[in-house]
Motif scaffolding. Sequence first.
Motif, PDB file in Angstrom:
ATOM      1  N   LEU A   6       0.166 -10.000   1.381  1.00  0.00           N
ATOM      2  CA  LEU A   6       0.161  -8.528   1.424  1.00  0.00           C
ATOM      3  C   LEU A   6      -0.027  -8.018  -0.001  1.00  0.00           C
ATOM      4  O   LEU A   6       0.452  -8.633  -0.948  1.00  0.00           O
ATOM      5  CB  LEU A   6       1.494  -8.012   1.964  1.00  0.00           C
ATOM      6  CG  LEU A   6       1.861  -8.422   3.380  1.00  0.00           C
ATOM      7  CD1 LEU A   6       3.263  -7.917   3.708  1.00  0.00           C
ATOM      8  CD2 LEU A   6       0.862  -7.871   4.370  1.00  0.00           C
ATOM      9  N   LEU A   7      -0.726  -6.895  -0.159  1.00  0.00           N
ATOM     10  CA  LEU A   7      -0.870  -6.314  -1.490  1.00  0.00           C
ATOM     11  C   LEU A   7       0.429  -5.602  -1.835  1.00  0.00           C
ATOM     12  O   LEU A   7       0.824  -4.655  -1.154  1.00  0.00           O
ATOM     13  CB  LEU A   7      -2.031  -5.312  -1.517  1.00  0.00           C
ATOM     14  CG  LEU A   7      -3.409  -5.860  -1.160  1.00  0.00           C
ATOM     15  CD1 LEU A   7      -4.457  -4.773  -1.334  1.00  0.00           C
ATOM     16  CD2 LEU A   7      -3.765  -7.065  -2.002  1.00  0.00           C
ATOM     17  N   PRO A   8       1.106  -6.041  -2.913  1.00  0.00           N
ATOM     18  CA  PRO A   8       2.410  -5.440  -3.211  1.00  0.00           C
ATOM     19  C   PRO A   8       2.308  -3.977  -3.621  1.00  0.00           C
ATOM     20  O   PRO A   8       3.303  -3.262  -3.569  1.00  0.00           O
ATOM     21  CB  PRO A   8       2.948  -6.304  -4.361  1.00  0.00           C
ATOM     22  CG  PRO A   8       1.791  -7.052  -4.892  1.00  0.00           C
ATOM     23  CD  PRO A   8       0.767  -7.148  -3.808  1.00  0.00           C
ATOM     24  N   TRP A   9       1.105  -3.524  -4.039  1.00  0.00           N
ATOM     25  CA  TRP A   9       0.974  -2.125  -4.488  1.00  0.00           C
ATOM     26  C   TRP A   9       0.568  -1.194  -3.358  1.00  0.00           C
ATOM     27  O   TRP A   9       0.329  -0.022  -3.587  1.00  0.00           O
ATOM     28  CB  TRP A   9      -0.021  -2.022  -5.639  1.00  0.00           C
ATOM     29  CG  TRP A   9      -1.320  -2.706  -5.398  1.00  0.00           C
ATOM     30  CD1 TRP A   9      -2.398  -2.193  -4.762  1.00  0.00           C
ATOM     31  CD2 TRP A   9      -1.660  -4.040  -5.766  1.00  0.00           C
ATOM     32  NE1 TRP A   9      -3.389  -3.126  -4.701  1.00  0.00           N
ATOM     33  CE2 TRP A   9      -2.975  -4.272  -5.320  1.00  0.00           C
ATOM     34  CE3 TRP A   9      -0.983  -5.067  -6.428  1.00  0.00           C
ATOM     35  CZ2 TRP A   9      -3.614  -5.492  -5.511  1.00  0.00           C
ATOM     36  CZ3 TRP A   9      -1.627  -6.266  -6.618  1.00  0.00           C
ATOM     37  CH2 TRP A   9      -2.929  -6.473  -6.173  1.00  0.00           C
ATOM     38  N   LYS A  44       7.882  -5.137  -1.065  1.00  0.00           N
ATOM     39  CA  LYS A  44       9.093  -5.626  -1.725  1.00  0.00           C
ATOM     40  C   LYS A  44      10.373  -5.162  -1.012  1.00  0.00           C
ATOM     41  O   LYS A  44      11.424  -5.753  -1.201  1.00  0.00           O
ATOM     42  CB  LYS A  44       9.126  -5.182  -3.189  1.00  0.00           C
ATOM     43  CG  LYS A  44       9.300  -3.694  -3.381  1.00  0.00           C
ATOM     44  CD  LYS A  44       9.516  -3.325  -4.838  1.00  0.00           C
ATOM     45  CE  LYS A  44       9.551  -1.815  -4.984  1.00  0.00           C
ATOM     46  NZ  LYS A  44       9.626  -1.367  -6.365  1.00  0.00           N
ATOM     47  N   TYR A  58       7.164  -0.350   1.104  1.00  0.00           N
ATOM     48  CA  TYR A  58       6.404  -1.305   0.298  1.00  0.00           C
ATOM     49  C   TYR A  58       6.858  -2.723   0.655  1.00  0.00           C
ATOM     50  O   TYR A  58       8.014  -2.937   1.033  1.00  0.00           O
ATOM     51  CB  TYR A  58       6.625  -1.051  -1.193  1.00  0.00           C
ATOM     52  CG  TYR A  58       5.808   0.099  -1.714  1.00  0.00           C
ATOM     53  CD1 TYR A  58       4.512  -0.122  -2.178  1.00  0.00           C
ATOM     54  CD2 TYR A  58       6.300   1.393  -1.713  1.00  0.00           C
ATOM     55  CE1 TYR A  58       3.738   0.929  -2.635  1.00  0.00           C
ATOM     56  CE2 TYR A  58       5.530   2.453  -2.165  1.00  0.00           C
ATOM     57  CZ  TYR A  58       4.254   2.212  -2.624  1.00  0.00           C
ATOM     58  OH  TYR A  58       3.472   3.243  -3.072  1.00  0.00           O
TER      59      TYR A  58
END
Lengths: 269, 255
Positions: free
Chosen positions: B82-85, B128, B126
């Motif tokens: 997954l793109l963390p941003w 995280k 997000y």
Amino acid sequence: MSEIRQDSTRKTVDFRGGGFAPQSRKWVGIVVFVVLIGFIELGTRTGFITNLTLPIPSDVFATFVDLWQSGLLWKHLLPSIMRLIVGASIGVSLGIGIGILIGLFSLIRAGLVPLVAAIFPIPKIALLPLFVIWFGIDETSKYALIAFGTFTPTVVATYGAVDNVDRSLIRMGQSFSLSWFSIVRKIVLPGAMPGILSGLRISLAIAIILLVAAEMLGAEFGIGAYILEAGSLYDLERLFVGVTILSILGVFVSLGIGVIEKRLLNWRV
Amino acid sequence: MDLRLEAVGHHYGDLEVLSEIDLAIPAGKIVCIVGPSGCGKSTLLRLIGGLEQPTTGQIVQIGTPPTDSINPLTYVFQDFALLPWRTVEGNISLVLEDHRMPSARVTEIIANVLARTKLTEFAKAYPKQLSGGMKQRVAIARALAVKPAILLMDEPLSALDSQTRELLMDDLVGLWTRDPFTSVYVTHNLNEAVRLGHSIVVLSRRPGRIREIVDVTIPLGERELGDPELERQQKHLWNLMRDEALAADKELLNV
């Protein structure tokens, strides 16, 4: 549960897991400044430090106030900031652009990495006379010097950051048939952003150093010119005012990058 | 759409990792691939989805994918990827953005897949902020968003703890029961294989060859934790793999 022996000596287990975890202690930095300046103030006033060694801090402050009130502060500071912004923008944007190209294309990497390695260690100040010949004595040569000085560290930081982008994310992009351009824009660039921004801190500090060097060689106004004039007159108070302004400029640049990091990288763990 | 692997073999330099793999992947079925570590099962999956090219042999699509399939061969990765941003919905819209859809359609697809994976209330979170199990559900939602003809799952539950793994297995079974999908599911966990596979392909140690294909006939929805028939199948698989796994474990890695 089995019985624990009662007769043996008792001792709590020693704690040994502390340290190695940086914590935020904001006031310590300010205390160090205050104590240091206080010490110098005391030393110069009592004569323990001669006034040939260091000026009295309060005199330096008074000189700064004079500079402010006379309006000369902005006359010197504004051209400096202008040179910093123009020069650093050119250098940083070229650096990020070339750095990304090096990170993405093996051919460009093979061709340019040795070149960048060759020009990185050249003290850019040594090239200032050359820039004066190429671009003239006016602003252009100063922009060029700052741009050239910020370019190399930015390139190195950028291609390093692109190399460090998680390959599994790029594979993911490919597995969903994202276009090459989408992968670069939506995966590589944001992934490289932390590295690019920490490179920017170094590049901009170098930019301030080169700004002063460029202004010392030929500028009517600018912090560098101000410092040079003070130095040649052995006016320590004004010299220190100039140096302090540079420090403050550095702190503001660093704070600015901190703000950008907070906004762009709030996704970081 | 069916897939057929014809005499597929693969080398990394001098190292032969896969040899003579012939396999049919029929539409609507889940094919599990198990094998000792280093037997090339993940490589096989990368070959199937076109992320790598086989050294020998070929992988053929038989029939055309449904017209509404945006990305016929779609992966679910072990590390979620997954793109963390990007937020949960941002990660899903990422794979739709290149297809020039009206934004209402994109919103509709995202809402649909989030509902199917029970993630609706986490749309703005997000990665995280999410647990491992939730992250993998986001990755599954993202895969479903492109309406894959074949879902390629590379140890999707291996990074998760065993409780989460049970829950997600139930979710996968639920998704399949409601809307049967075709899938190749690579795992080293034999329990996952007998719970989710219609057929289970056992690979030998390197170079990976097909040792046996085991069919599990109990319908997916009726496979319970601790079912004696499944236990028997799992034991059979383990007996097949045991010696291979032991030998594979002792091999020196010269990669």
